[in-house]
Design an enzyme around this catalytic site. Structure first.
Site, mmCIF file in Angstrom:
data_model
loop_
_atom_site.group_PDB
_atom_site.id
_atom_site.type_symbol
_atom_site.label_atom_id
_atom_site.label_comp_id
_atom_site.label_asym_id
_atom_site.label_seq_id
_atom_site.Cartn_x
_atom_site.Cartn_y
_atom_site.Cartn_z
ATOM 1 N N CYS A 141 -5.709 -7.413 -93.243
ATOM 2 C CA CYS A 141 -6.612 -6.846 -92.234
ATOM 3 C C CYS A 141 -7.792 -7.784 -91.958
ATOM 4 C CB CYS A 141 -7.039 -5.448 -92.636
ATOM 5 S SG CYS A 141 -7.439 -4.446 -91.187
ATOM 6 N N HIS A 178 -1.960 -2.735 -93.333
ATOM 7 C CA HIS A 178 -2.180 -2.664 -94.783
ATOM 8 C C HIS A 178 -0.867 -2.446 -95.538
ATOM 9 C CE1 HIS A 178 -6.607 -2.541 -94.778
ATOM 10 N NE2 HIS A 178 -6.423 -2.061 -93.567
ATOM 11 N N GLU A 223 -0.333 -2.751 -98.528
ATOM 12 C CA GLU A 223 -0.561 -2.196 -99.873
ATOM 13 C C GLU A 223 -0.410 -0.679 -99.918
ATOM 14 O OE1 GLU A 223 -2.876 -3.269 -97.825
ATOM 15 O OE2 GLU A 223 -4.843 -2.385 -98.179
HETATM 16 N N1 GLN Z 1 -13.428 -4.749 -90.020
HETATM 17 C C1 GLN Z 1 -12.177 -5.050 -89.449
HETATM 18 C C2 GLN Z 1 -11.833 -4.139 -88.281
HETATM 19 O O1 GLN Z 1 -12.380 -3.087 -88.130
HETATM 20 C C3 GLN Z 1 -11.071 -5.014 -90.479
HETATM 21 C C4 GLN Z 1 -10.869 -3.664 -91.080
HETATM 22 C C5 GLN Z 1 -10.113 -3.701 -92.383
HETATM 23 O O2 GLN Z 1 -10.030 -4.719 -93.048
HETATM 24 N N2 GLN Z 1 -9.541 -2.577 -92.781
HETATM 25 O O3 GLN Z 1 -10.995 -4.476 -87.496
#
Ligand code: GLN
Length: 551
Positions: free
Chosen positions: A394, A525, A527
């Protein structure tokens, strides 16, 4: 297939003495044991806080925010249930005090109670019970296992315990209460003390509930003498007091519980006949655990992140799903993954980047905001240039894209709009549909959340690892790779092997394996979806690359 049992059964798991001693793993383990005995189980988590979901909470406050397939942002215990059971749970299996109260108050405002005086006991408890029943029907289960967050005796969870008591009154013989307690061994005395547990049992008694089973958590096993003490003081049969000493791996917990016959004890309390005449119902689990435990070679993975410190302590809970996913992959690959926490801010303050060469691979997890990100970007550049395996998740992927833009495309001020509103090169930009949410301060539950499909490009690292053309993965973010820069990135050698079906959103980023052994990031994600019996392919690929094993 076993025939469906007629009467539904309920197990409530609550905590005595103190929090954080393993209610979630106890609930997950009970669910796994009963599932493997042939029952359809329905694990649920209740959190006593007033937040409507976990999404708005700082990870330092709450630990990891787990995301369900439906997009609900919830407690990490839901992740444990999913990992132990290898299932995806519906949003109905989670509730917070905030969710319950909001529903009751909204209903009252809409005259939904027809002019009645709306009260905590009756109307709030009724709503809690309604939610438990909705989840029970939705999952078409035999046994519902509800973990009640917090510790008995606190104000916050008393209405949930009251709701559980009411369920027991309505369904006599069909409800079991499990209390996970803690037995301290004070250093000055050197003896395990049962008094706090006795007091916690009495506190639960004052709610009108008597526990059927005590899970006795402690640093050491509970001896016969202390079992007898608790049994005598509380009237709980001795075989229903289960010793649960600290052990190295959470995946051993169900195996230990079964050694003590916890599954059969619970079935006996619930008046249920054991359905499966299977000798060793945890056979597959045992084999997985033994492979994980006996892995001979070590692999050293660094996680470059923030949020780790609270005072003098390191908060590992923040990245729990990542830690577990690495363990799952290690287990399957036959290696032991050792994790080191690397604070990204240290790299901003001059910690030498060469330190990263001590690792077989580095993972940069998700995150929000500006703190520590320049350190992460520096680290990613070092990993790219020195061909050290890199896995970005992410924010980790977004920062890798920024790094590439700055150092390969030569766009010195490339940035994410999340941190720099004035950058002339917003290579990571806010999604169009998110602008309104931010302007209106609608932060709760409004990110791009839950499962989305992505299409994979053949003959890429990602596709080789997944071995499929279309994937479904869970998201939680507001920002995206800016489509206007894709052509320039691709020309400069960066590959986007996974895109949304309309081709607009970049879901995976990688460097070809001819250029770098493993340089891959995901906007989603991964994970949140692996489990110990079936690790996520990208984690497996990363761990194997760390060990220079063939993928
Ligand atoms: N801050 C970033 C976004 O909002 C990544 C979010 C995250 O890593 N879950 O896109």
């Amino acid at each position: 297939m076993p025939t469906k049992q007629k009467k539904h059964k309920y197990i409530f798991v609550c905590g005595g003495v103190m929090s954080g001693v393993g209610k979630g793993i106890t609930t997950s383990s009970i669910a796994l044991i009963l599932k493997n005995k042939g029952f359809k189980v329905n694990p649920m988590k209740i959190d006593p806080y007033l937040n409507v979901d976990a999404g708005t909470m700082n990870p330092g406050e709450h630990g990891e925010v787990f995301v369900l397939e439906s997009g609900l942002e919830c407690d990490q215990d839901m992740g444990n249930y999913e990992r132990f059971l290898g299932v995806s749970l519906p949003r109905e299996n989670y509730m917070t005090n905030g969710m319950v109260l909001k529903h009751v108050i909204d209903k009252e405002r809409a005259l939904g109670y027809g002019g009645k005086c709306v009260e905590p006991v009756t109307h709030v408890t009724e709503e809690i019970i309604r939610r438990i029943e909705v989840a029970r029907k939705l999952t078409d289960s035999d046994i519902t296992i509800v973990e009640i967050g917090g510790t008995v005796g606190e104000y916050q969870n008393s209405l949930f315990i009251e709701a559980a008591r009411l369920i027991k009154i309505k369904h006599p013989g069909d409800v079991a209460f499990v209390m996970v307690s803690y037995l301290p061994i004070p250093g000055t005395i050197g003896e395990m003390k049962t008094k706090p547990t006795q007091a916690a049992i009495r506190t639960l008694n004052s709610h009108g509930v008597h526990p059927d089973v005590i899970i006795a958590r402690a640093t050491k096993p509970l001896d016969q003498r202390r079992k007898e003490k608790i049994a005598e003081a509380s009237g709980i049969p001795i075989e229903q007091i289960i010793s649960a000493p600290d052990i190295e791996s959470i995946y051993e917990v169900p195996l230990n519980f079964e050694k003590d016959g916890l599954g059969d004890t619970l079935l006996r309390i619930l008046n249920v006949k054991n359905k499966k005449s299977i000798k060793d119902s945890l056979k597959e689990w045992r084999a997985m655990f033994s492979k994980m435990k006996n892995a001979k070679t070590d692999v050293k993975v660094g996680i470059v992140g923030k949020y780790f410190k609270t005072g003098d302590f390191v908060l590992r809970d923040v990245y729990i799903s990542i830690i577990e996913s690495l363990k799952h992959a290690g287990g399957t690959a036959g290696v032991k993954v050792n994790i080191d926490w690397l604070d990204s801010e240290d790299y901003e303050e001059g910690k030498p980047l060469e330190n990263l060469s001590n690792y077989d691979g580095i993972l940069v997890p998700g995150g929000f905001g500006g703190r520590g990100i320049e350190g992460k970007i520096k680290a990613i550049q070092y990993l790219r240039e020195n061909k050290i395996p890199f896995f970005g998740i992410c924010y980790g992927m977004q920062l890798a894209v920024i790094e590439y833009a700055r150092n390969v495309l030569g766009l010195a001020d490339a940035h994410t709009k999340e941190v720099s509103k004035s950058t002339t090169n917003p290579v990571i930009d806010v999604m169009q549909e998110q602008i309104k949410n931010l302007d209106e301060k609608k932060y709760g539950g409004t990110m791009r959340l839950g499962v989305y499909k992505a299409v994979l490009e053949p003959r890429t690292l990602a596709q080789t690892l997944y071995q499929q053309g279309i994937i479904r993965e869970r998201h939680r973010h507001r920002y995206e790779v800016n489509p206007e820069y894709i052509e320039r990135f691709e020309k400069a050698g960066l590959v986007f092997p996974g895109k949304s079906p309309d081709g607009r959103l970049m879901e995976i980023m990688e460097l070809p394996t001819s250029v770098h052994p493993f340089f891959l990031g995901t906007q989603f994600h991964p994970e949140f979806t692996g489990n110990p019996l079936k690790p996520h392919p990208l984690f497996l690929g990363f761990v194997k690359a760390c060990k220079k094993l063939n993928n």
